[in-house]
Design a protein around this motif. Structure first.
Motif, PDB file in Angstrom:
ATOM      1  N   PRO A  23       0.848  -1.145  -0.160  1.00 40.38           N
ATOM      2  CA  PRO A  23      -0.190  -0.012  -0.105  1.00 40.38           C
ATOM      3  C   PRO A  23       1.054   1.188  -0.042  1.00 40.38           C
ATOM      4  N   TYR A  24       2.095   1.109   0.092  1.00 40.10           N
ATOM      5  CA  TYR A  24       2.910   2.381   0.028  1.00 40.10           C
ATOM      6  C   TYR A  24       3.528   2.945  -1.101  1.00 40.10           C
ATOM      7  N   SER A  25       3.379   1.786  -2.048  1.00 39.78           N
ATOM      8  CA  SER A  25       3.822   2.342  -3.333  1.00 39.78           C
ATOM      9  C   SER A  25       2.719   3.509  -3.997  1.00 39.78           C
ATOM     10  N   PRO A  26       3.523   4.442  -4.355  1.00 40.11           N
ATOM     11  CA  PRO A  26       2.580   5.881  -4.482  1.00 40.11           C
ATOM     12  C   PRO A  26       1.954   5.637  -5.696  1.00 40.11           C
ATOM     13  N   LEU A  27       0.569   6.345  -5.346  1.00 34.68           N
ATOM     14  CA  LEU A  27      -0.444   6.542  -6.500  1.00 34.68           C
ATOM     15  C   LEU A  27      -0.742   7.983  -6.644  1.00 34.68           C
ATOM     16  N   PHE A  28      -0.804   8.407  -8.018  1.00 33.39           N
ATOM     17  CA  PHE A  28      -1.472   9.800  -8.156  1.00 33.39           C
ATOM     18  C   PHE A  28      -2.635  10.013  -7.922  1.00 33.39           C
ATOM     19  N   TYR A  29      -3.148  10.976  -7.663  1.00 32.10           N
ATOM     20  CA  TYR A  29      -4.455  11.479  -7.326  1.00 32.10           C
ATOM     21  C   TYR A  29      -5.570  10.989  -6.268  1.00 32.10           C
ATOM     22  N   ALA A  30      -6.117  11.709  -5.797  1.00 34.67           N
ATOM     23  CA  ALA A  30      -7.194  11.236  -4.893  1.00 34.67           C
ATOM     24  C   ALA A  30      -7.937   9.928  -5.190  1.00 34.67           C
ATOM     25  N   GLU A  31      -8.341   9.817  -6.474  1.00 33.36           N
ATOM     26  CA  GLU A  31      -8.980   8.685  -7.100  1.00 33.36           C
ATOM     27  C   GLU A  31      -7.863   8.308  -8.207  1.00 33.36           C
ATOM     28  N   PRO A  32      -7.114   7.405  -7.870  1.00 34.12           N
ATOM     29  CA  PRO A  32      -6.227   7.032  -9.002  1.00 34.12           C
ATOM     30  C   PRO A  32      -6.780   6.694 -10.506  1.00 34.12           C
ATOM     31  N   LEU A  33      -5.698   6.701 -11.435  1.00 36.33           N
ATOM     32  CA  LEU A  33      -6.214   6.583 -12.763  1.00 36.33           C
ATOM     33  C   LEU A  33      -5.562   5.261 -13.428  1.00 36.33           C
ATOM     34  N   GLN A  34      -6.329   4.540 -14.071  1.00 35.70           N
ATOM     35  CA  GLN A  34      -6.122   3.191 -14.589  1.00 35.70           C
ATOM     36  C   GLN A  34      -5.875   3.511 -16.264  1.00 35.70           C
ATOM     37  N   PHE A  35      -4.757   3.293 -16.691  1.00 39.14           N
ATOM     38  CA  PHE A  35      -4.724   3.275 -18.315  1.00 39.14           C
ATOM     39  C   PHE A  35      -4.573   2.092 -18.953  1.00 39.14           C
ATOM     40  N   VAL A  36      -5.032   1.925 -20.039  1.00 38.04           N
ATOM     41  CA  VAL A  36      -4.965   0.561 -20.730  1.00 38.04           C
ATOM     42  C   VAL A  36      -3.944   0.741 -21.997  1.00 38.04           C
ATOM     43  N   SER A  37      -3.931   2.174 -22.290  1.00 43.11           N
ATOM     44  CA  SER A  37      -2.939   2.297 -23.463  1.00 43.11           C
ATOM     45  C   SER A  37      -2.647   3.675 -23.510  1.00 43.11           C
ATOM     46  N   ALA A  38      -1.520   4.136 -24.245  1.00 47.56           N
ATOM     47  CA  ALA A  38      -1.083   5.384 -24.455  1.00 47.56           C
ATOM     48  C   ALA A  38      -0.305   5.490 -25.766  1.00 47.56           C
ATOM     49  N   LYS A  39      -0.662   6.602 -26.418  1.00 49.86           N
ATOM     50  CA  LYS A  39      -0.108   6.919 -27.759  1.00 49.86           C
ATOM     51  C   LYS A  39       0.227   8.525 -28.035  1.00 49.86           C
ATOM     52  N   GLY A  40       1.461   8.639 -28.175  1.00 52.49           N
ATOM     53  CA  GLY A  40       1.948  10.082 -28.366  1.00 52.49           C
ATOM     54  C   GLY A  40       2.006  10.632 -26.934  1.00 52.49           C
ATOM     55  N   VAL A  41       0.815  11.610 -27.003  1.00 51.13           N
ATOM     56  CA  VAL A  41       0.965  12.530 -25.602  1.00 51.13           C
ATOM     57  C   VAL A  41      -0.758  12.033 -25.020  1.00 51.13           C
ATOM     58  N   TRP A  42      -1.271  11.125 -25.459  1.00 52.29           N
ATOM     59  CA  TRP A  42      -2.593  10.671 -24.953  1.00 52.29           C
ATOM     60  C   TRP A  42      -2.703   9.465 -24.380  1.00 52.29           C
ATOM     61  N   PHE A  43      -3.154   9.248 -22.943  1.00 52.83           N
ATOM     62  CA  PHE A  43      -3.562   7.840 -22.324  1.00 52.83           C
ATOM     63  C   PHE A  43      -5.110   7.823 -22.834  1.00 52.83           C
ATOM     64  N   THR A  44      -5.308   6.499 -22.642  1.00 56.35           N
ATOM     65  CA  THR A  44      -6.562   5.991 -22.905  1.00 56.35           C
ATOM     66  C   THR A  44      -7.005   5.245 -21.868  1.00 56.35           C
ATOM     67  N   GLU A  45      -8.178   5.422 -20.944  1.00 55.82           N
ATOM     68  CA  GLU A  45      -8.800   4.432 -19.956  1.00 55.82           C
ATOM     69  C   GLU A  45      -9.568   3.360 -20.570  1.00 55.82           C
ATOM     70  N   ALA A  46      -9.962   2.376 -19.827  1.00 51.97           N
ATOM     71  CA  ALA A  46     -10.759   1.041 -20.535  1.00 51.97           C
ATOM     72  C   ALA A  46     -11.964   1.555 -21.104  1.00 51.97           C
ATOM     73  N   ASN A  47     -12.732   2.798 -20.596  1.00 51.18           N
ATOM     74  CA  ASN A  47     -14.082   3.022 -21.165  1.00 51.18           C
ATOM     75  C   ASN A  47     -13.921   3.895 -22.458  1.00 51.18           C
ATOM     76  N   GLY A  48     -12.431   4.266 -22.630  1.00 49.89           N
ATOM     77  CA  GLY A  48     -12.333   4.742 -23.925  1.00 49.89           C
ATOM     78  C   GLY A  48     -11.971   6.328 -23.993  1.00 49.89           C
ATOM     79  N   ASP A  49     -11.939   6.901 -22.266  1.00 51.30           N
ATOM     80  CA  ASP A  49     -11.787   8.321 -22.071  1.00 51.30           C
ATOM     81  C   ASP A  49     -10.302   8.727 -22.363  1.00 51.30           C
ATOM     82  N   ARG A  50      -9.965   9.713 -22.809  1.00 53.62           N
ATOM     83  CA  ARG A  50      -8.712   9.855 -23.185  1.00 53.62           C
ATOM     84  C   ARG A  50      -8.124  11.102 -22.279  1.00 53.62           C
ATOM     85  N   TYR A  51      -6.807  11.393 -21.744  1.00 49.72           N
ATOM     86  CA  TYR A  51      -6.229  12.057 -21.183  1.00 49.72           C
ATOM     87  C   TYR A  51      -4.914  12.657 -21.896  1.00 49.72           C
TER      88      TYR A  51
END
Lengths: 425, 425
Positions: B17-45
């Motif tokens: 549990p000490y391995s740090p995570l970003f954000y109060a509600e952490p993010l889980q990405f399934v892929s990334a390309k260029g400067v964009w991350f993608t979540e499982a539901n398709g949302d891009r960051y």
């Protein structure tokens, strides 16, 4: 391909002339697959030495996992990432109960550094016990406890060394050899305590690979563990060479040696050449360290490393590499023993377990590194790669990729037989 | 995809549990390309934070180089290997004359360890000067000089810290600020000498990234270098954050800062996520260290790492990433300055250079980390990832992959404008 001479000149002007090269006339390979290297002219060499390409050079499953995951996502563990958890679960399932937490790193040095850092913090001591002919990594802390190769740093004031006895070369009764080693350890522990260092850890390769695979007295490993624990220290098993089924009989060297470490470090074969390493420990140890330190390692545990590490474990299972290592290693050891007895004038004994084998060269009881070196070069002339280990560099080191197969074994053994036949004492 | 809750539970039972995570509600990405991350539901960051995927997540050229070389050959440097020499030449060609030799490693920690180890040996001293809010790696030696995050280890007796002044928050005349900092350094050096440690090295990030990108007095860096050299120490530039064109104007942070280091360390962006690092130095330094130590790092400089490192340099050139960073960074900084002046009630100033930008949050001269944190979370709600730096964690950290493009810049800037508009002091 550039000529060796040109390439060596360019190499000297960039990474420098001290970066070590194997062989009097170095080798330059253009590719490798399975257990075979290929030179530019098409000549092939059998790899009887390298343990990093554990499941075979350029293994298809590993290369596919690496390529697919790198094309998908490669990021640190500060975002949630199922791949690293899947891999952690699979890796930890190979350990005995109680060794059920993992820190990832990028090299064996990083793993040993972290294990020592944890031991220092949790014990409040700094003293360390290592073997008097060993190597655990490149950092400042590890250089201060390096005894098996040349470093400018003197041994740290907080470091004590233990000579690992070898019943193959020590004619005394086993009980006497054991008692002497443990008395020496007792004296070291007392000296660390008197010096105010205390005992933070012992750090040993359970196979004593660098030491030359000595045949240790029964009770030595248990005696070390008991004494280190009694002095308040933690027991670290360095599995960089002995782990991942190398012994044939056990996934981990510490299980082979019958020891129960507090911390297990691993590296080289873990990613088949992809830079990765780990420290495996208990929940209690992780809690005590994790809660007191902000610890984070950028590259460690990224999904590409996790995919690669997982592919290594899957390939080991699919190809039954550990049982195969046991079977082939047993056949090889039998032949090594025959060869040792045929060449009793300069071979003291055959050594090893699984796919980590050696022949100990000595003439009239005196180690004979020059003869071992002759054989390494003679094997190279037959296009089979092996090396040497041990404090006198007098033990042949045969430690091929675990993917070594039944088809290759006779090639290696026949080359060894022919190379030994050429030796003139 | 596993739910975040399930995955966090499994993560806690493996890497802890000490391995740090970003954000109060952490993010889980399934892929990334260029400067964009993608979540499982398709949302891009939009990635406005990560410097490791320097030429872009899953960059085609890098993934191809990695995959092709891994399928061909991955082995240590004890056999000759043209790939590592080609890459070394290309990397070294980006340095000023005199910095023309390289040691490879697998992480920034390994690079800083080696640089410090070299400095200790060559100077015969152990004293080190670091900034009083900095971070250089995870090892025992580096933990003893960590000032920018929580470690259990106290500062080493041989370590002295320098507060890096920031003219953006210090109202005094520049000459006075400079004189105070250099007087403090003089006192530290005297104290190291009196303590018998001497001065082995200074270790600084030329951009002072972790420190929050302070605007330092003219002459500070030169003053540090002169004093450290006069005391017999070596100057180490930690380019893990500042290197590889991050500043837009210079390939290396030390050139940006006008300093001439003896040793340059680099890591994170070097392999676009592939674990690799390096120490660049002079022939003289390499000779003096190399001739006295058997130094070898198993994974370092393998042909896969070399192929990946080369692909990063080729991609930077092909896409003109450094000049692009300068142009886009200049546009971004202009807008940051407008926003700073619009929100003068809680933003003290805009900071940065190239594609490393910040906004310093303070209310009535008091750092305002809670407001900076609000903005980081508000940016996340707008699906743009940034973070915070500085001793008070009150400086927004905008440090995207260098592959950040003209199309993405307005998205980030508009999200920032909207997020700032929501802040209530």
């Amino acid at each position: 391909m550039t000529s060796n001479a040109d390439l060596i000149a360019r190499r000297n002007r960039t990474i420098g002339p001290y970066s070590p090269l194997f062989y009097a006339e170095p080798l330059q390979f253009v590719s490798a697959k399975g257990v075979w290297f290929t030179e530019a002219n098409g000549d092939r060499y059998l790899d009887g030495y390298n343990n990093v390409p554990h499941v075979g050079h350029a293994n298809d499953r590993v290369v596919r996992a690496l390529s697919e995951q790198a094309a998908l996502l490669n990021v640190h563990t500060r975002y949630l990432n199922e791949r690293v958890v899947d891999y952690s679960e699979r890796l930890l399932s190979t350990f005995r109960p109680g060794l059920d937490r993992v820190f990832f790193g990028n090299s064996g040095s990083e793993a040993n550094e972290l294990a020592l850092r944890i031991a220092r913090q949790l014990t409040g001591s700094t003293g360390v016990i290592v073997s008097d002919y060993s190597y655990h990594g490149t950092t400042i802390t590890l250089a201060q406890m390096t005894t098996g190769l040349k470093t400018r740093e003197p041994l740290g004031a907080h470091v004590r060394t233990l000579r690992i006895p070898d019943l193959d070369s020590d004619p005394r009764p086993e009980a006497e050899v054991l008692a002497e080693a443990l008395a020496s350890l007792d004296a070291s522990i007392a000296s660390l305590q008197e010096g105010g260092f205390g005992v933070s850890a012992s750090l040993f390769d359970p196979l004593f690979s660098t030491e030359g695979m000595p045949r240790v007295p029964a009770g030595l490993v248990a005696g070390i563990v008991d004494r280190v624990r009694a002095a308040g220290g933690m027991v670290i098993a360095d599995e960089v060479q002995s782990g991942f089924g190398r012994t044939g009989s056990h996934m981990w060297g510490h299980d082979y040696a019958g020891m129960e470490p507090d911390l297990v470090t691993m590296g080289k074969p873990m990613g088949n050449g992809h830079p990765m390493s780990a420290v495996v420990t208990s929940e209690d140890v992780l809690d005590r360290f994790g809660s007191r330190n902000e610890f984070f390692n950028t590259f460690a545990g990224n999904p590409v490393s996790a995919a690669v590490g997982e592919a290594v474990l899957l390939e080991m299972e699919a190809e039954a590499l550990m049982p195969r290592a046991q079977e082939l290693g047993g056949q090889a050891l039998a032949r090594f023993r025959e060869l040792a007895s045929q060449h009793g004038d300069f071979v003291r004994t055959a050594k090893g377990t699984g796919l980590f084998l050696g022949l100990d060269f000595a003439v009239d009881g005196v180690p004979a590194p020059h003869l071992a070196k002759q054989v390494v070069e003679a094997m190279k002339a037959r296009r089979v790669l092996i090396s040497r280990i041990g404090r006198d560099e007098s033990v042949l080191k045969v430690r091929p990729p675990l993917a070594f197969g039944a088809a290759e074994l006779p090639i290696l053994l026949d080359a060894l037989e022919a190379s030994l036949a050429e030796v003139r004492v």
